[in-house]
Design an enzyme around this catalytic site. Structure first.
Site, short mmCIF file in Angstrom:
data_model
loop_
_atom_site.label_atom_id
_atom_site.label_comp_id
_atom_site.label_asym_id
_atom_site.label_seq_id
_atom_site.Cartn_x
_atom_site.Cartn_y
_atom_site.Cartn_z
CG ASP A 1 -1.54 7.58 0.64
OD1 ASP A 1 -0.48 8.14 0.30
OD2 ASP A 1 -2.59 7.66 -0.02
CG ASP B 1 -1.83 1.15 1.32
OD1 ASP B 1 -2.42 1.51 0.27
OD2 ASP B 1 -1.98 1.73 2.41
#
Length: 183
Positions: free
Chosen positions: A17, A15
């Site tokens: 953020d 991922d």
């Protein structure tokens, strides 16, 4: 998950953020000047690039559907990120993003669409030899929905209980995970 078995036949999904960069809680990273690498993330990606055969980013980017940023803004952020990582001897082989607004989009995590796109582009991906590192339960569900292992970084939600049926391993940071994988 047996970390010593990881080799170049494995794929790492990340991922963005809250894992690679500091997440702006309740807000979005909309421009390059608001993209800040998480502490140790560049070193972690350098280490992990030498271990995993493929390094993939899978990121939800609803801010585009909300018209808070453009695709050009997103591509600028990703170009900055990948160049900075390359300069530190790290790599990202491909970035997949979902700009859709609604949670029922097949490409929006936790749905496995971005993983399936990656498999189409890189047929050598074996989801049973893939790990998703994320900072939300949505990321962990994405891993489960695609048949991957799930590694949780509690950067955004430290109160998620562990052990947890959605989480195989939990580390305080991406760097802590990188240091735990034998290399």
């Amino acid at each position: 998950m047996d970390l010593p078995k990881i080799d170049k036949t494995w794929t790492l999904f990340l991922d963005r953020d809250g894992v690679i960069n500091v997440e702006k809680k309740g807000d979005y990273v909309l421009h390059v000047n608001s993209f800040i690498f998480s502490q140790g993330a560049q070193e972690a990606i350098r280490i992990l690039s030498g271990i995993f055969g493929l390094m993939i980013v899978a990121t939800n980017q609803r801010s585009i559907a909300k018209q808070l940023m453009t695709l050009e803004d997103l591509h600028s952020i990703h170009a900055y990120m990948t160049e900075a990582l390359h300069n530190q001897c790290g790599r990202i082989d491909k970035i997949y993003y979902c700009a859709d607004m609604h949670d029922d989009s097949p490409n929006r995590k936790p749905n496995p669409g971005m993983a399936l796109q990656a498999k189409k582009d890189f047929p050598q991906i074996d989801f049973s030899k893939s790990i998703m590192v994320g900072n939300t339960l949505s990321d962990m569900r994405f891993a489960r929905n695609a048949g991957m292992y799930a590694v949780f970084i509690p950067s955004t939600d430290p109160d998620v209980p562990f052990p947890n049926e959605l989480i195989d391993l939990r580390f305080n940071s991406l760097l802590d995970f990188a240091k735990a994988v034998p290399h």
